[in-house]
Design a protein around this motif. Structure first.
Motif, PDB file in Angstrom:
ATOM      1  N   VAL A  93       0.841  -1.196   0.000  1.00 55.51           N
ATOM      2  CA  VAL A  93       0.000   0.000   0.000  1.00 55.51           C
ATOM      3  C   VAL A  93       0.882   1.254   0.000  1.00 55.51           C
ATOM      4  N   ALA A  94       1.851   1.258   0.924  1.00 48.68           N
ATOM      5  CA  ALA A  94       2.583   2.492   1.195  1.00 48.68           C
ATOM      6  C   ALA A  94       3.420   2.972   0.010  1.00 48.68           C
ATOM      7  N   PHE A  95       3.990   2.036  -0.767  1.00 47.88           N
ATOM      8  CA  PHE A  95       4.914   2.460  -1.821  1.00 47.88           C
ATOM      9  C   PHE A  95       4.358   2.248  -3.220  1.00 47.88           C
ATOM     10  N   HIS A 101      -4.510  -0.943  -8.324  1.00 53.55           N
ATOM     11  CA  HIS A 101      -3.933  -1.856  -7.319  1.00 53.55           C
ATOM     12  C   HIS A 101      -3.862  -1.170  -5.959  1.00 53.55           C
ATOM     13  N   TRP A 102      -3.316   0.067  -5.955  1.00 59.57           N
ATOM     14  CA  TRP A 102      -3.202   0.787  -4.674  1.00 59.57           C
ATOM     15  C   TRP A 102      -4.590   0.992  -4.046  1.00 59.57           C
ATOM     16  N   ARG A 103      -5.575   1.384  -4.893  1.00 56.66           N
ATOM     17  CA  ARG A 103      -6.925   1.668  -4.368  1.00 56.66           C
ATOM     18  C   ARG A 103      -7.499   0.451  -3.655  1.00 56.66           C
ATOM     19  N   LEU A 113      -8.010  -4.344   7.870  1.00 59.11           N
ATOM     20  CA  LEU A 113      -6.879  -4.545   8.767  1.00 59.11           C
ATOM     21  C   LEU A 113      -6.790  -3.517   9.892  1.00 59.11           C
ATOM     22  N   PHE A 114      -6.929  -2.233   9.551  1.00 54.61           N
ATOM     23  CA  PHE A 114      -6.699  -1.196  10.563  1.00 54.61           C
ATOM     24  C   PHE A 114      -7.991  -0.498  10.972  1.00 54.61           C
ATOM     25  N   SER A 115      -9.132  -1.111  10.723  1.00 50.46           N
ATOM     26  CA  SER A 115     -10.410  -0.485  11.097  1.00 50.46           C
ATOM     27  C   SER A 115     -10.524  -0.454  12.625  1.00 50.46           C
ATOM     28  N   MET A 276       4.939  -6.466   5.176  1.00 45.41           N
ATOM     29  CA  MET A 276       6.100  -5.578   5.270  1.00 45.41           C
ATOM     30  C   MET A 276       5.648  -4.185   5.702  1.00 45.41           C
ATOM     31  N   ASP A 277       4.556  -3.689   5.127  1.00 45.26           N
ATOM     32  CA  ASP A 277       4.044  -2.364   5.508  1.00 45.26           C
ATOM     33  C   ASP A 277       3.703  -2.323   6.997  1.00 45.26           C
ATOM     34  N   ILE A 278       3.022  -3.385   7.450  1.00 45.90           N
ATOM     35  CA  ILE A 278       2.589  -3.390   8.855  1.00 45.90           C
ATOM     36  C   ILE A 278       3.809  -3.329   9.774  1.00 45.90           C
ATOM     37  N   THR A 338       4.267  16.012  21.305  1.00 40.78           N
ATOM     38  CA  THR A 338       5.383  15.157  20.885  1.00 40.78           C
ATOM     39  C   THR A 338       5.371  15.000  19.361  1.00 40.78           C
ATOM     40  N   LEU A 339       4.189  14.756  18.803  1.00 46.32           N
ATOM     41  CA  LEU A 339       4.101  14.568  17.348  1.00 46.32           C
ATOM     42  C   LEU A 339       4.418  15.864  16.587  1.00 46.32           C
ATOM     43  N   ARG A 340       4.136  17.011  17.218  1.00 44.16           N
ATOM     44  CA  ARG A 340       4.464  18.286  16.565  1.00 44.16           C
ATOM     45  C   ARG A 340       5.982  18.446  16.444  1.00 44.16           C
ATOM     46  N   PRO A 350       7.656  10.031   0.427  1.00 44.30           N
ATOM     47  CA  PRO A 350       7.758  10.848  -0.785  1.00 44.30           C
ATOM     48  C   PRO A 350       6.560  10.641  -1.711  1.00 44.30           C
ATOM     49  N   ARG A 351       6.124  11.717  -2.343  1.00 41.68           N
ATOM     50  CA  ARG A 351       5.039  11.640  -3.321  1.00 41.68           C
ATOM     51  C   ARG A 351       5.597  11.939  -4.701  1.00 41.68           C
ATOM     52  N   GLU A 352       4.817  11.594  -5.725  1.00 42.63           N
ATOM     53  CA  GLU A 352       5.227  11.934  -7.085  1.00 42.63           C
ATOM     54  C   GLU A 352       4.024  12.495  -7.827  1.00 42.63           C
ATOM     55  N   GLY A 418      -2.785   9.743   3.165  1.00 37.02           N
ATOM     56  CA  GLY A 418      -2.572   9.936   4.602  1.00 37.02           C
ATOM     57  C   GLY A 418      -2.542   8.586   5.323  1.00 37.02           C
ATOM     58  N   CYS A 419      -1.951   8.568   6.505  1.00 40.72           N
ATOM     59  CA  CYS A 419      -1.746   7.302   7.232  1.00 40.72           C
ATOM     60  C   CYS A 419      -3.086   6.631   7.580  1.00 40.72           C
ATOM     61  N   PRO A 420      -3.283   5.379   7.155  1.00 41.50           N
ATOM     62  CA  PRO A 420      -4.525   4.684   7.527  1.00 41.50           C
ATOM     63  C   PRO A 420      -4.419   4.008   8.896  1.00 41.50           C
ATOM     64  N   TYR A 423      -5.550   5.250  14.058  1.00 38.96           N
ATOM     65  CA  TYR A 423      -6.262   4.730  15.238  1.00 38.96           C
ATOM     66  C   TYR A 423      -5.427   3.650  15.939  1.00 38.96           C
ATOM     67  N   MET A 424      -4.842   2.765  15.137  1.00 41.56           N
ATOM     68  CA  MET A 424      -4.008   1.710  15.731  1.00 41.56           C
ATOM     69  C   MET A 424      -2.822   2.346  16.463  1.00 41.56           C
ATOM     70  N   ALA A 425      -2.206   3.337  15.809  1.00 43.58           N
ATOM     71  CA  ALA A 425      -1.029   3.978  16.387  1.00 43.58           C
ATOM     72  C   ALA A 425      -1.375   4.667  17.710  1.00 43.58           C
ATOM     73  N   MET A 426      -2.427   5.478  17.686  1.00 42.97           N
ATOM     74  CA  MET A 426      -2.750   6.251  18.885  1.00 42.97           C
ATOM     75  C   MET A 426      -3.217   5.354  20.024  1.00 42.97           C
ATOM     76  N   THR A 427      -3.891   4.253  19.672  1.00 44.06           N
ATOM     77  CA  THR A 427      -4.317   3.328  20.729  1.00 44.06           C
ATOM     78  C   THR A 427      -3.092   2.782  21.466  1.00 44.06           C
TER      79      THR A 427
HETATM   80  C1  HEM Z   1       2.966   7.201  15.488  1.00 44.13           C
HETATM   81  C2  HEM Z   1       2.776   6.322  14.537  1.00 44.13           C
HETATM   82  C3  HEM Z   1       2.668   6.618  13.061  1.00 44.13           C
HETATM   83  C4  HEM Z   1       3.010   7.740  12.354  1.00 44.13           C
HETATM   84  C5  HEM Z   1       3.600   9.049  12.894  1.00 44.13           C
HETATM   85  C6  HEM Z   1       2.688   7.487  10.962  1.00 44.13           C
HETATM   86  C7  HEM Z   1       2.874   8.391   9.933  1.00 44.13           C
HETATM   87  C8  HEM Z   1       2.620   8.128   8.598  1.00 44.13           C
HETATM   88  C9  HEM Z   1       2.877   9.057   7.528  1.00 44.13           C
HETATM   89  C10 HEM Z   1       3.458  10.450   7.696  1.00 44.13           C
HETATM   90  C11 HEM Z   1       2.516   8.466   6.360  1.00 44.13           C
HETATM   91  C12 HEM Z   1       2.611   9.075   4.945  1.00 44.13           C
HETATM   92  C13 HEM Z   1       1.401   9.941   4.717  1.00 44.13           C
HETATM   93  C14 HEM Z   1       1.424  10.741   3.449  1.00 44.13           C
HETATM   94  O1  HEM Z   1       2.167  10.438   2.502  1.00 44.13           O
HETATM   95  O2  HEM Z   1       0.629  11.709   3.398  1.00 44.13           O
HETATM   96  C15 HEM Z   1       2.022   7.149   6.696  1.00 44.13           C
HETATM   97  C16 HEM Z   1       1.558   6.250   5.780  1.00 44.13           C
HETATM   98  C17 HEM Z   1       1.144   4.989   6.099  1.00 44.13           C
HETATM   99  N1  HEM Z   1       1.023   4.454   7.374  1.00 44.13           N
HETATM  100 FE1  HEM Z   1       1.450   5.386   9.117  1.00 44.13          FE
HETATM  101  N2  HEM Z   1       2.161   6.230  10.844  1.00 44.13           N
HETATM  102  C18 HEM Z   1       2.128   5.659  12.096  1.00 44.13           C
HETATM  103  C19 HEM Z   1       1.658   4.409  12.425  1.00 44.13           C
HETATM  104  C20 HEM Z   1       1.131   3.518  11.531  1.00 44.13           C
HETATM  105  C21 HEM Z   1       0.593   2.230  11.882  1.00 44.13           C
HETATM  106  C22 HEM Z   1       0.476   1.668  13.295  1.00 44.13           C
HETATM  107  C23 HEM Z   1       0.216   1.625  10.720  1.00 44.13           C
HETATM  108  C24 HEM Z   1      -0.382   0.264  10.525  1.00 44.13           C
HETATM  109  C25 HEM Z   1       0.108  -0.827  11.033  1.00 44.13           C
HETATM  110  C26 HEM Z   1       0.511   2.549   9.628  1.00 44.13           C
HETATM  111  C27 HEM Z   1       0.299   2.291   8.291  1.00 44.13           C
HETATM  112  C28 HEM Z   1       0.582   3.170   7.258  1.00 44.13           C
HETATM  113  C29 HEM Z   1       0.402   2.841   5.831  1.00 44.13           C
HETATM  114  C30 HEM Z   1      -0.075   1.506   5.251  1.00 44.13           C
HETATM  115  C31 HEM Z   1       0.748   4.002   5.112  1.00 44.13           C
HETATM  116  C32 HEM Z   1       0.734   4.209   3.595  1.00 44.13           C
HETATM  117  C33 HEM Z   1      -0.576   4.811   3.136  1.00 44.13           C
HETATM  118  C34 HEM Z   1      -0.652   5.004   1.622  1.00 44.13           C
HETATM  119  O3  HEM Z   1       0.370   5.245   0.979  1.00 44.13           O
HETATM  120  O4  HEM Z   1      -1.771   4.913   1.086  1.00 44.13           O
HETATM  121  N3  HEM Z   1       1.059   3.687  10.167  1.00 44.13           N
HETATM  122  N4  HEM Z   1       2.079   6.975   8.068  1.00 44.13           N
END
Ligand code: HEM
Length: 484
Positions: A93-95, A101-103, A113-115, A276-278, A338-340, A350-352, A418-420, A423-427
């Motif tokens: 998903v992330a890269f 495919h990404w959608r 997964l992260f609901s 790998m993303d997780i 802290t996040l700030r 990175p975006r393109e 944006g990060c999906p 909720y998992m992270a903040m929990t």
């Molecule tokens: C404090 C913890 C976390 C921070 C600060 C963070 C931050 C970020 C940031 C900055 C991005 C890129 C957003 C963008 O390009 O606009 C991202 C993407 C992503 N994050 Fe997180 N994240 C965190 C935790 C998590 C967790 C726990 C998961 C799931 C296990 C997760 C899954 C993902 C995924 C899959 C993407 C890619 C989304 C996409 O490209 O469509 N992140 N995250």
């Protein structure tokens, strides 16, 4: 004749050298080098990384244009050698580049997964891990031992993530803790590496072979791939009665076509790419955030005491559970602050650009790398009073949140990419911090003063604290009248 005024204008930027462009100006901490350059060349600047043009955005206004108004034009990811290798050629998903495919992969993450429902169903895992952390820290307290908070937080978030995703504990038989940690860090460094082949098409790969970067990518890929293979085999060979559904089971059921996600060919490599993303997104980012929070609190005894008082006075019990967290408003402000100051991904991912568009009246061409410097925006005095100060109260009576609507505060990015996992992270982060602070007082090791705590950063894919944070936990004894 074209009037100069009508000529498309590119964003300003520093002069570049032949061949390498501006690569020599990017130091070991790219977000900081880019911040310095932006002070001179502006909040939208154009650099050249080898053959690749890069637009760097360092203001909330320009970030809003990129992540909201022009989100569609900016929502792809560049094809980088390290991420392509570890993501099975961008099957994750992330890269993965923007497209069908990404959608579909993103839908699987958001809906399955992260609901909220999925995260809540693993509360028992987090509870158990917090219990072991508290036991462990109680032992350290008894012997007045100094604890490596950075390592402990890595172990905690790794265990939570491993057991949620794979149903297995950190430090299992195949991987001891040290090997696991170095595997994750090697993967992080692979994903955060500048490869010559990314910026010098046709010839860059030769440089990557000669410098050993190619071999590093291969090694990192094979160790992750072997590990994922092992975990998947274990799941496939489990007898049905032993099954307790985890994220691997969910992915395997999608692979078998036993779910509503039928739009893409979901292969075994897709399963591994999501794992790998997780791993990469879920383990380090959370550990880094908790560690930075503890470092800031150790440097700021006033804030430390205030947040501890909130937890201890409002809950009147020892261990904090997830259902208590909504009462802890000051703790939530500490996490935001802290996040700030320490966003785990200071330049987002990175975006393109996929189309031609205008950004702050400048032209941006397709296939331009776009970096949003959220670290710089979080420290900009135009949006934050005394930006370098750790002052959680700035978020009281403020509706500023990290969910991607306030462009001066973007630790999780915004828009389609944006990060999906928010909720998992903040929990995980809030639960861990609430227990560290509610159940323990924290002292600095022998003779150390608050000002001695080193806040230097190291950048890989995420930016973490350079020297491990070492503190001494002291078990908090609740006054006897409270013990009910
Ligand atoms: C404090 C913890 C976390 C921070 C600060 C963070 C931050 C970020 C940031 C900055 C991005 C890129 C957003 C963008 O390009 O606009 C991202 C993407 C992503 N994050 Fe997180 N994240 C965190 C935790 C998590 C967790 C726990 C998961 C799931 C296990 C997760 C899954 C993902 C995924 C899959 C993407 C890619 C989304 C996409 O490209 O469509 N992140 N995250």
């Amino acid at each position: 004749k074209v009037n100069k005024k009508d000529k498309p204008q590119l964003p300003p930027g520093p002069p570049k050298l032949p061949i390498i462009g501006n690569l020599h100006q990017i130091g070991l901490l790219p977000h900081q080098s880019l911040w310095q350059l932006s002070k001179r060349y502006g909040h939208v600047m154009l650099l050249q990384f080898g053959r690749v043009p890069a637009v760097v955005v360092s203001s909330a206004e320009a970030a809003k244009e990129v992540l909201k108004i022009r989100d569609l034009e900016c929502c792809s990811r560049p094809p980088l050698a390290g991420s392509a290798k570890l993501s099975y050629n961008n099957l994750d998903v992330a890269f993965s580049p923007y497209g069908e495919h990404w959608r579909e992969m993103r839908k699987i993450c958001v809906i399955k997964l992260f609901s909220t429902k999925s995260v809540q169903s693993f509360q028992f895992v987090r509870d158990k891990e917090i219990d072991s952390l508290i036991d462990d820290l109680n032992d350290s307290s008894l012997s007045a031992a100094t604890v490596d908070v950075s390592a402990k937080m890595f172990a905690l978030t790794a265990s939570m993530t491993l057991r949620t995703a794979f149903g297995k504990a950190f430090g299992g038989s195949e991987l001891d803790n040290d090997r696991f940690e170095s595997m994750i860090h090697r993967a992080q460094s692979t994903l955060g590496s500048f490869a010559a082949s990314d910026f010098f098409p046709y010839v860059g790969w030769i440089v990557d072979w000669l410098t050993g970067l190619h071999a590093k990518f291969e090694r990192s890929f094979h160790e992750l791939d072997d590990f994922f293979g092992l975990v998947i085999d274990e799941h496939l060979n489990r007898i049905p009665q032993e099954r307790k559904e985890d994220l691997v089971d969910l992915l395997l059921s999608i692979e078998r076509g036993q779910s509503e996600f039928g739009e893409i060919q979901f292969s075994r490599d897709c399963t591994k790419a999501v794992l790998m993303d997780i791993f990469i997104a879920g383990v380090d980012t959370n550990a880094i955030t908790i560690t930075w929070a503890m470092a800031e609190l150790a440097r700021n005894p006033r804030v430390m005491k205030k947040v501890q008082d909130e937890i201890r006075n409002s809950l009147k019990k020892g261990k904090v559970s997830e259902s208590d967290i909504h009462q802890l408003q000051y703790l939530k402000m500490v996490v935001k602050e802290t996040l700030r100051l320490h966003p785990a991904a200071p330049l987002l991912l990175p975006r393109e650009s996929i189309a031609h568009f205008k950004l702050a009246d400048y032209e941006v061409h397709p296939k331009t790398l776009i970096q949003v410097n959220v670290w710089a925006i979080g420290r900009d005095p135009n949006y934050w009073r005394n930006p370098e100060e750790f002052f959680p109260e700035r978020f009281s009576d403020s509706s500023i949140d990290y969910k991607g609507q306030n462009f001066e505060f973007l630790p999780f990015g915004a828009g389609r990419r944006g990060c999906p996992g928010i909720y998992m992270a903040m929990t995980m982060v809030e639960l861990a911090l609430a227990n560290l602070l509610g159940c323990f007082d924290w002292k600095l090791p022998n003779g150390m003063k608050e000002t001695d705590i080193d806040m230097e950063e190291v950048a890989a894919l995420s930016t973490y604290k350079k020297s491990p944070l070492k503190l001494v936990p002291i078990t908090y004894q609740r006054p006897s009248e409270d013990q009910t």
